[in-house]
Design an enzyme around this catalytic site. Structure first.
Site, PDB file in Angstrom:
ATOM      1  N   TRP A 189     -44.041  46.178  -2.559  1.00  0.00           N
ATOM      2  CA  TRP A 189     -45.221  46.355  -1.715  1.00  0.00           C
ATOM      3  C   TRP A 189     -44.761  46.358  -0.257  1.00  0.00           C
ATOM      4  O   TRP A 189     -43.953  45.519   0.150  1.00  0.00           O
ATOM      5  CB  TRP A 189     -46.242  45.243  -1.903  1.00  0.00           C
ATOM      6  CG  TRP A 189     -47.391  45.376  -0.933  1.00  0.00           C
ATOM      7  CD1 TRP A 189     -48.455  46.208  -1.046  1.00  0.00           C
ATOM      8  CD2 TRP A 189     -47.543  44.697   0.323  1.00  0.00           C
ATOM      9  NE1 TRP A 189     -49.281  46.081   0.051  1.00  0.00           N
ATOM     10  CE2 TRP A 189     -48.746  45.162   0.917  1.00  0.00           C
ATOM     11  CE3 TRP A 189     -46.792  43.737   1.014  1.00  0.00           C
ATOM     12  CZ2 TRP A 189     -49.212  44.708   2.150  1.00  0.00           C
ATOM     13  CZ3 TRP A 189     -47.251  43.281   2.239  1.00  0.00           C
ATOM     14  CH2 TRP A 189     -48.437  43.764   2.795  1.00  0.00           C
ATOM     15  N   GLU A 230     -46.645  49.000  -5.666  1.00  0.00           N
ATOM     16  CA  GLU A 230     -48.004  48.476  -5.519  1.00  0.00           C
ATOM     17  C   GLU A 230     -48.787  49.243  -4.459  1.00  0.00           C
ATOM     18  O   GLU A 230     -48.451  49.209  -3.276  1.00  0.00           O
ATOM     19  CB  GLU A 230     -47.926  46.985  -5.164  1.00  0.00           C
ATOM     20  CG  GLU A 230     -49.264  46.302  -5.066  1.00  0.00           C
ATOM     21  CD  GLU A 230     -49.102  44.809  -4.823  1.00  0.00           C
ATOM     22  OE1 GLU A 230     -50.135  44.136  -4.656  1.00  0.00           O
ATOM     23  OE2 GLU A 230     -47.954  44.319  -4.783  1.00  0.00           O
ATOM     24  N   LYS A 232     -52.319  50.369  -2.264  1.00  0.00           N
ATOM     25  CA  LYS A 232     -53.343  49.613  -1.534  1.00  0.00           C
ATOM     26  C   LYS A 232     -54.231  50.569  -0.761  1.00  0.00           C
ATOM     27  O   LYS A 232     -53.787  51.629  -0.301  1.00  0.00           O
ATOM     28  CB  LYS A 232     -52.671  48.617  -0.583  1.00  0.00           C
ATOM     29  CG  LYS A 232     -53.608  47.563  -0.009  1.00  0.00           C
ATOM     30  CD  LYS A 232     -52.829  46.433   0.634  1.00  0.00           C
ATOM     31  CE  LYS A 232     -53.771  45.324   1.054  1.00  0.00           C
ATOM     32  NZ  LYS A 232     -53.076  44.141   1.585  1.00  0.00           N
ATOM     33  N   ASP A 263     -53.426  46.181  -8.232  1.00  0.00           N
ATOM     34  CA  ASP A 263     -53.944  44.889  -7.776  1.00  0.00           C
ATOM     35  C   ASP A 263     -55.449  45.048  -7.623  1.00  0.00           C
ATOM     36  O   ASP A 263     -55.914  45.904  -6.871  1.00  0.00           O
ATOM     37  CB  ASP A 263     -53.282  44.516  -6.444  1.00  0.00           C
ATOM     38  CG  ASP A 263     -53.703  43.159  -5.916  1.00  0.00           C
ATOM     39  OD1 ASP A 263     -54.921  42.901  -5.852  1.00  0.00           O
ATOM     40  OD2 ASP A 263     -52.822  42.373  -5.530  1.00  0.00           O
ATOM     41  N   HIS A 266     -57.036  45.525  -4.171  1.00  0.00           N
ATOM     42  CA  HIS A 266     -56.517  46.566  -3.291  1.00  0.00           C
ATOM     43  C   HIS A 266     -57.339  47.847  -3.276  1.00  0.00           C
ATOM     44  O   HIS A 266     -56.880  48.865  -2.783  1.00  0.00           O
ATOM     45  CB  HIS A 266     -55.073  46.912  -3.678  1.00  0.00           C
ATOM     46  CG  HIS A 266     -54.086  45.893  -3.210  1.00  0.00           C
ATOM     47  ND1 HIS A 266     -52.723  46.102  -3.245  1.00  0.00           N
ATOM     48  CD2 HIS A 266     -54.247  44.655  -2.689  1.00  0.00           C
ATOM     49  CE1 HIS A 266     -52.103  45.036  -2.770  1.00  0.00           C
ATOM     50  NE2 HIS A 266     -53.010  44.141  -2.441  1.00  0.00           N
ATOM     51  N   HIS A 290     -51.622  43.001 -10.816  1.00  0.00           N
ATOM     52  CA  HIS A 290     -51.749  41.804  -9.997  1.00  0.00           C
ATOM     53  C   HIS A 290     -53.208  41.389 -10.062  1.00  0.00           C
ATOM     54  O   HIS A 290     -54.083  42.078  -9.551  1.00  0.00           O
ATOM     55  CB  HIS A 290     -51.331  42.066  -8.549  1.00  0.00           C
ATOM     56  CG  HIS A 290     -49.865  41.904  -8.318  1.00  0.00           C
ATOM     57  ND1 HIS A 290     -49.290  41.982  -7.077  1.00  0.00           N
ATOM     58  CD2 HIS A 290     -48.850  41.634  -9.179  1.00  0.00           C
ATOM     59  CE1 HIS A 290     -47.983  41.794  -7.175  1.00  0.00           C
ATOM     60  NE2 HIS A 290     -47.697  41.577  -8.440  1.00  0.00           N
ATOM     61  N   ASP A 298     -59.798  42.424   0.642  1.00  0.00           N
ATOM     62  CA  ASP A 298     -58.616  41.991  -0.104  1.00  0.00           C
ATOM     63  C   ASP A 298     -58.197  40.603   0.365  1.00  0.00           C
ATOM     64  O   ASP A 298     -57.214  40.440   1.074  1.00  0.00           O
ATOM     65  CB  ASP A 298     -57.471  43.004   0.099  1.00  0.00           C
ATOM     66  CG  ASP A 298     -56.198  42.557  -0.594  1.00  0.00           C
ATOM     67  OD1 ASP A 298     -56.295  41.889  -1.630  1.00  0.00           O
ATOM     68  OD2 ASP A 298     -55.107  42.877  -0.084  1.00  0.00           O
ATOM     69  N   ASP A 300     -57.550  37.853  -1.597  1.00  0.00           N
ATOM     70  CA  ASP A 300     -56.663  37.110  -2.500  1.00  0.00           C
ATOM     71  C   ASP A 300     -57.159  35.705  -2.790  1.00  0.00           C
ATOM     72  O   ASP A 300     -56.415  34.730  -2.708  1.00  0.00           O
ATOM     73  CB  ASP A 300     -55.239  37.077  -1.936  1.00  0.00           C
ATOM     74  CG  ASP A 300     -54.551  38.422  -2.040  1.00  0.00           C
ATOM     75  OD1 ASP A 300     -54.483  38.949  -3.159  1.00  0.00           O
ATOM     76  OD2 ASP A 300     -54.086  38.952  -1.015  1.00  0.00           O
ATOM     77  N   ASP A 330     -51.666  37.225  -8.112  1.00  0.00           N
ATOM     78  CA  ASP A 330     -51.385  37.316  -6.677  1.00  0.00           C
ATOM     79  C   ASP A 330     -52.581  36.787  -5.904  1.00  0.00           C
ATOM     80  O   ASP A 330     -53.532  37.504  -5.616  1.00  0.00           O
ATOM     81  CB  ASP A 330     -51.091  38.765  -6.279  1.00  0.00           C
ATOM     82  CG  ASP A 330     -50.598  38.870  -4.832  1.00  0.00           C
ATOM     83  OD1 ASP A 330     -50.439  37.814  -4.193  1.00  0.00           O
ATOM     84  OD2 ASP A 330     -50.373  39.995  -4.360  1.00  0.00           O
TER      85      ASP A 330
END
Length: 422
Positions: A189, A230, A232, A263, A266, A290, A298, A300, A330
């Site tokens: 990433w 990854e 995004k 993810d 993302h 993820h 985003d 997390d 993640d």
């Protein structure tokens, strides 16, 4: 009746209810061994890493909020926290490392110079648990990431530095796979992007492709290394354009037989990663997930057992994709007990998969094929009130970890005896 007997009695009652729907709970519990989650190391210390104190860290799109006491301040403290996490999780999990978590002995080792010798302690740790290690190049929090571009930088010196860093990381990950007997997933990433609308999007993406081609010119056995990238939609400081977008990496991974990392934080909040899994697996052999929880953006947040995570698990189980999907976590939250964050997030992910394994999929598919969609919906809603908790507690019992909310008092005890003394 003691707690052990209560859990067993509740499970037998639940087993009977599920059996009436054609679901074998014992088989579902046995299949949970196929659900191996790669637990991320960076929740322990808020994505700080343990590079030398005099290595000035720069930017690159990572932000952790909160200052709850007990953050790991060393590799030893990090391993102690992870030991506690693995002790309280059912099943056998993996560990996912970032490059900034090497043991550099107080020496300044820049990222293009890291070697497997800096991670020997982690190999020994994984051998103790008889599990695998996954790895990530760390293309952020470094002076050469300050302007927002790494592998897509138009500054050749900067670009070359990051190419060499990722090459070094892939070599380390391949050694993990070789030494531990299970392939290491190396995920890439990068924070590259633009805060406001750029003119030359194509130029940066052409450079990124060039960098990736150089990185992957070195091949490793698939039984040692799996490469993932990854994508995004946007990030901090890259709101207008992310170089490594979903479309870019989807094209690159399909063309080069790599893993796409999805993810679920993302994408636009109305997009569902669960819907994307069966789409991309028509063209890719494997993917990496993820699992996280985005709140408004985003962010997390710690994973919770919500509809989004359940849909991801259902899509994998309904299509028997377990062997084609690598599951990682993640999230990073510095505002709560960090060990507790791991346990809540990992258990929630496991619970989503167990619920998916307890679904009467064959019946639901038959109703769908016959266009009996009221019944399909009604059964999906009915399953939400089935005694899933009794099956989960029995799964924990089989794995000799606390059932129900008993893990909470263990986390609180660890906080009082260890974390608050840091």
């Amino acid at each position: 009746m003691n707690e052990l007997e209560l859990v067993k009695k509740a499970y037998e009652a639940a087993k009977t209810q599920y059996a009436a729907l054609g679901i074998d709970t014992d088989r579902a519990l046995d299949k949970m061994k196929d659900i191996v989650i790669s637990v991320h190391c960076w929740q322990t210390d808020d994505v700080g890493g343990f590079e030398t104190p005099d290595s000035s860290l720069g930017g690159g799109g990572i932000q952790v909020t909160g200052n709850y006491p007990g953050k790991a301040r060393s590799i030893a403290e990090m391993r102690a926290d992870l030991d506690k996490v693995f002790e309280l999780l059912p099943g056998k999990q993996r560990l996912n490392l970032h490059a900034i978590y090497g043991e550099f002995g107080g020496q300044k080792v820049d990222r293009d110079q890291i070697e497997v010798k800096h991670f020997e302690g982690w190999i020994e740790w994984a051998q103790k648990y008889q599990t695998g290690l996954d790895f990530n190049a760390t293309c952020f929090s470094h002076p050469l990431a300050d302007d927002g571009f790494t592998l897509s930088s138009k500054n050749e010196k900067v670009r070359k530095f990051w190419v060499d860093h990722v090459k070094a990381c892939r070599k380390i990950a391949a050694e993990f796979g070789k030494r531990l007997g299970t392939p290491s997933v190396h995920n890439l990433w990068i924070p590259d992007g633009s805060k406001d609308n750029p003119i030359d999007r194509a130029g940066h993406r052409a450079i990124l492709k060039k960098s990736l081609d150089e990185i992957f010119s070195v091949e490793y056995p698939k039984e040692h290394l799996k490469d993932a990238m990854e994508c995004k939609l946007f990030g901090i400081g890259s709101e207008a354009m992310v170089v490594g977008s979903h479309e870019f990496y989807l094209g690159y991974t399909i063309s080069n037989n790599k893993l796409l990392c999805l993810d679920n934080g993302h994408f636009h909040p109305t997009e569902q990663v669960g819907d994307k899994i069966s789409a991309v697996l028509q063209f890719l052999d494997e993917i990496l997930l993820h699992v996280t929880r985005g709140v408004r953006w985003d962010s997390d947040h710690i994973v919770s057992l919500n509809d989004e995570v359940l849909q991801i698990a259902q899509e994998i189980v309904r299509n028997n994709y377990q062997s084609r999907v690598n599951i990682g976590l993640d999230f990073f939250d510095g505002s709560v007990n960090r060990v507790g964050a791991y346990l809540v997030g990992t258990r929630a992910t496991q619970q989503a998969f167990l619920q998916a394994l307890l679904e009467p999929t064959a019946m639901l598919k038959e109703l769908e094929e016959k266009d009996r969609n009221f019944e399909r919906l009604a059964w999906l809603e009915t399953m939400k009130s089935r005694p899933f908790g009794a099956v989960w507690d029995y799964y924990c019992l089989l794995n000799q970890v606390p059932t129900g909310g008993d893990f909470i008092k263990e986390v609180v005890r660890y906080e009082e005896e260890v974390l608050l003394k840091r």
